[in-house]
Design an enzyme around this catalytic site. Structure first.
Site, PDB file in Angstrom:
ATOM      1  N   SER A 172     -32.726  -6.497 -39.765  1.00 36.74           N
ATOM      2  CA  SER A 172     -33.817  -7.421 -39.480  1.00 36.74           C
ATOM      3  C   SER A 172     -33.979  -8.451 -40.590  1.00 36.74           C
ATOM      4  O   SER A 172     -33.058  -9.217 -40.854  1.00 36.74           O
ATOM      5  CB  SER A 172     -35.109  -6.638 -39.247  1.00 36.74           C
ATOM      6  OG  SER A 172     -36.117  -7.475 -38.719  1.00 36.74           O
ATOM      7  N   ASP A 322     -36.565 -14.687 -37.727  1.00 37.68           N
ATOM      8  CA  ASP A 322     -35.890 -13.931 -38.763  1.00 37.68           C
ATOM      9  C   ASP A 322     -34.446 -13.672 -38.310  1.00 37.68           C
ATOM     10  O   ASP A 322     -34.064 -14.048 -37.194  1.00 37.68           O
ATOM     11  CB  ASP A 322     -36.653 -12.647 -39.081  1.00 37.68           C
ATOM     12  CG  ASP A 322     -36.635 -11.641 -37.946  1.00 37.68           C
ATOM     13  OD1 ASP A 322     -36.475 -12.043 -36.794  1.00 37.68           O
ATOM     14  OD2 ASP A 322     -36.798 -10.436 -38.213  1.00 37.68           O
ATOM     15  N   ASP A 324     -32.582 -11.325 -37.055  1.00 40.15           N
ATOM     16  CA  ASP A 324     -32.250 -10.703 -35.767  1.00 40.15           C
ATOM     17  C   ASP A 324     -33.178 -11.182 -34.656  1.00 40.15           C
ATOM     18  O   ASP A 324     -33.149 -10.654 -33.543  1.00 40.15           O
ATOM     19  CB  ASP A 324     -32.245  -9.178 -35.862  1.00 40.15           C
ATOM     20  CG  ASP A 324     -33.632  -8.577 -36.030  1.00 40.15           C
ATOM     21  OD1 ASP A 324     -34.498  -9.248 -36.620  1.00 40.15           O
ATOM     22  OD2 ASP A 324     -33.845  -7.439 -35.588  1.00 40.15           O
TER      23      ASP A 324
END
Length: 622
Positions: A172, A322, A324
């Site tokens: 992430s 962000d 992902d």
């Protein structure tokens, strides 16, 4: 019928707290040498060769004193050699443990299958291939997404293909040296208790040095899940088309070196919106993250390039995903320059949009015959609850994390919207049972366009909410410490203030709610029993009116509607302190002064709480 083909070998060429290894009597050098011999990755083998030759005991201990624990959100750590880092042996161990659990405890899942996806981080494709290979060779049907894609696409695909599990290789918004694995279940949501503990036990039972011979190489069977990408794009775009004759805003988008650019562009094109202006330096996946070493859009300096691009282009709106693309940050221009909304501010705007569209009878996340519900967390702001009360819609408070938010309402009510303050928004939970920065971006664009038609911005819309419901100002402060010793210090500090809470905070008397107990004082006005907060989802908490399960969260109420929430991180040596102040506003002219006063009070409360907690903590504070 799904086409099955052979997959040729493509694998060559926040840290999770560790558990003690089963053979602590073996020396570090012996364990490192054995790991090195079993490691299929030449880079991590070379890393161990160098450490063994140098005799760097401290570096070896960091990698071999314990093993990564698989938690409720999966597993993540820095990439490197050894059982305390993310590497191919650790991935093989996780996949073998999941395969073992499926085989013994959930055999029907072998036929329903596992969907595997990955982002653009270092080794993500390699790790995904390794995991898929192990699962497939264990007799489990495997589907794979066609390339680096957002995490919400994987979550959507699990439900779309009616798979039993999903496995996403991603870290992430963590720093560039990290990677990890998240596991999803049949409803497309994140793994829940008690299955997470059962899978963790199955993983713990796997010795990574005794994986089947040839596990990291060779062909394996899998089904391509390419169609799911198009299905996601079509489904998200279907409810986000611009109104006829709507003004076309000039929008800047940054993917922060992640995988969100292509999917967002495809969704906007399918919905009939113009393509956004890219932050070119951050547009394509780049595992080195050269302009954003900590690619978390909550950090304002991460958005500097997007702000510069917007200023040069004369843009109306900035959208930032962000890496992902499961989170979204938003900036808008104003008299004082570009303004980045907090997670709570954007959460309220999107929640208001969902409730307004519901009231108008417009399509939202389809509740069907069930009554609608919205959800947020114990550490997020309270404005969504006030909006829901006004709309006559139930608002559920959950623990932190979308594994809880996405299941708010249980089987009897339909979640139409949920959010948490860390820039996570579920605006289409009927499609994705998790946070989704792509569908959220589409809704933000529609809202901004709607306001622009009247010569207004999203800031004006937020001010409208403040005039009706009070100005809600939130803030966050993080106390950090180093390593396991630092984590122990933070836990000790929390226990100390749990036993002896302050009598006053920033000059206001304090009352305490401890979520490790029965959570008195937090009442769900939508029908839960008095004194309880509903947490629908999981197993024991399925029915409305049940209390939150025990959680290490303290809430200090400091006069009126002001409060501080204290939550230790479950995976990192840090302690998060959240504050909220609700300030009445009489007129639009009073907003600036009210915001300044409320912000000052929130900062005083954060500072006072940090001082109370930090006096016994050695380490850095931010």
């Amino acid at each position: 019928m799904v086409q099955i083909r052979r997959h040729a070998d493509e694998a060559e060429g926040s840290p999770t707290i560790g558990r003690v290894m089963t053979t602590p009597e073996a020396s570090l050098a012996t364990r490192a040498s054995a790991w090195r011999d079993g490691d299929p990755d030449p880079q991590t083998r070379a890393e161990l060769d160098q450490l063994l030759a140098s005799g760097d005991t401290a570096a070896l201990a960091e990698r071999f004193d314990g093993s990564l624990a698989f938690g409720t959100a999966g597993i993540r750590a820095e990439i490197g050699a050894g059982p305390m880092r993310m590497n191919r042996l650790v991935v093989g161990r996780v996949a073998a443990g999941l395969a073992g659990y499926i085989t013994t405890e959930d055999p029907a899942a072998a036929t329903a299958g596992v969907v595997v996806g990955y982002d653009g981080r270092t080794n993500s494709a390699v790790f995904a291939t390794d995991a898929a290979r192990v699962l497939s060779r264990a007799g489990i049907r495997v589907s794979m997404l066609p390339g680096p894609l957002p995490t919400p696409v994987l979550a959507f695909t699990v439900r779309h293909r009616q798979a039993a599990y999903g496995l996403m290789v991603t870290a992430s918004h963590n720093p560039r040296q990290y990677n990890g694995i998240k596991v999803y279940v049949r409803d497309g949501g994140q793994l829940l208790p008690p299955v997470d503990e059962q899978i963790a036990a199955a993983i713990d039972a796997v010795d990574p040095l005794r994986l089947a011979a040839g596990w990291a190489q060779g062909a394996f069977e899998f089904a391509r899940a390419d169609d799911s990408v198009g299905a996601y794009i079509t489904a998200v775009a279907a409810r986000g088309r611009p109104a006829s004759g709507a003004r076309q805003l000039k929008v800047v988008h940054t993917a922060l070196h992640g995988v969100g650019d292509g999917t967002l562009r495809a969704v906007l094109a399918a919905a009939g919106w113009p393509a956004p202006i890219p932050v070119t330096a951050q547009q394509q996946p780049d595992p080195d993250f050269p302009t954003a070493h900590y690619p978390n859009p909550e950090e304002l300096d991460v958005l500097d390039l997007a702000r510069q691009t917007a200023e040069q282009a004369g843009a109306d709106l900035v959208l930032a995903n962000d890496p992902d693309a499961d989170r979204l940050a938003v900036m808008v221009p104003g008299p004082g320059g570009w303004r980045a909304f907090t997670g709570d501010e954007l959460g309220a705007l999107l929640g208001d949009a969902a409730l307004t569209r519901l009231a108008r009878g417009e399509p939202v996340s389809d509740p069907g015959a069930r009554s609608p519900v919205v959800a947020t967390t114990v550490v997020s702001g309270s404005l969504l609850r006030r909006l829901a009360e006004t709309a006559g819609v139930r608002c559920v408070t959950t623990l932190t994390g979308f594994k809880w938010i996405a299941r708010a309402g249980g089987d009897d009510q339909a979640l139409i919207y949920g959010y948490e303050q860390a820039l996570g928004y579920a605006v289409r939970p009927d499609l994705v049972a998790d946070k989704d920065g792509i569908s959220a971006a589409l809704l933000v664009l529609a809202l901004a366009t709607e306001e622009a038609a009247h010569g207004r911005t999203l800031s004006d819309r937020l001010d409208d909410l403040a005039l009706v419901h009070g100005l809600h100002v939130t803030g966050l402060r993080t106390l950090k410490a180093d390593g396991a010793a630092g984590l122990a210090q933070l836990n000790d500090a929390v226990e100390r203030v749990r036993k002896e809470p302050p009598r006053e905070l920033a000059g206001q008397p304090v009352t305490v709610t401890d979520l490790r107990e029965a959570a008195p004082g937090l009442v769900d006005p939508g029908g839960a029993a008095p004194g309880l907060v509903d947490l629908a989802g999981g197993h024991a908490e399925r029915s409305p009116g049940q209390p939150l399960p025990p959680a290490d969260v303290l809430i200090w109420h400091a006069g009126g509607d002001a409060r501080v929430m204290i939550r230790p991180s479950g995976t990192e040596p840090e302690l998060k302190i959240y504050a909220e102040v609700v300030w009445p506003v009489r007129s639009r002219a009073d907003l600036a002064a009210a915001r300044a006063s409320a912000t000052e009070q929130a900062m005083r409360m954060l500072a006072a709480a940090a001082a109370t907690l930090g006096s016994s903590i050695r380490g850095s504070q931010s």
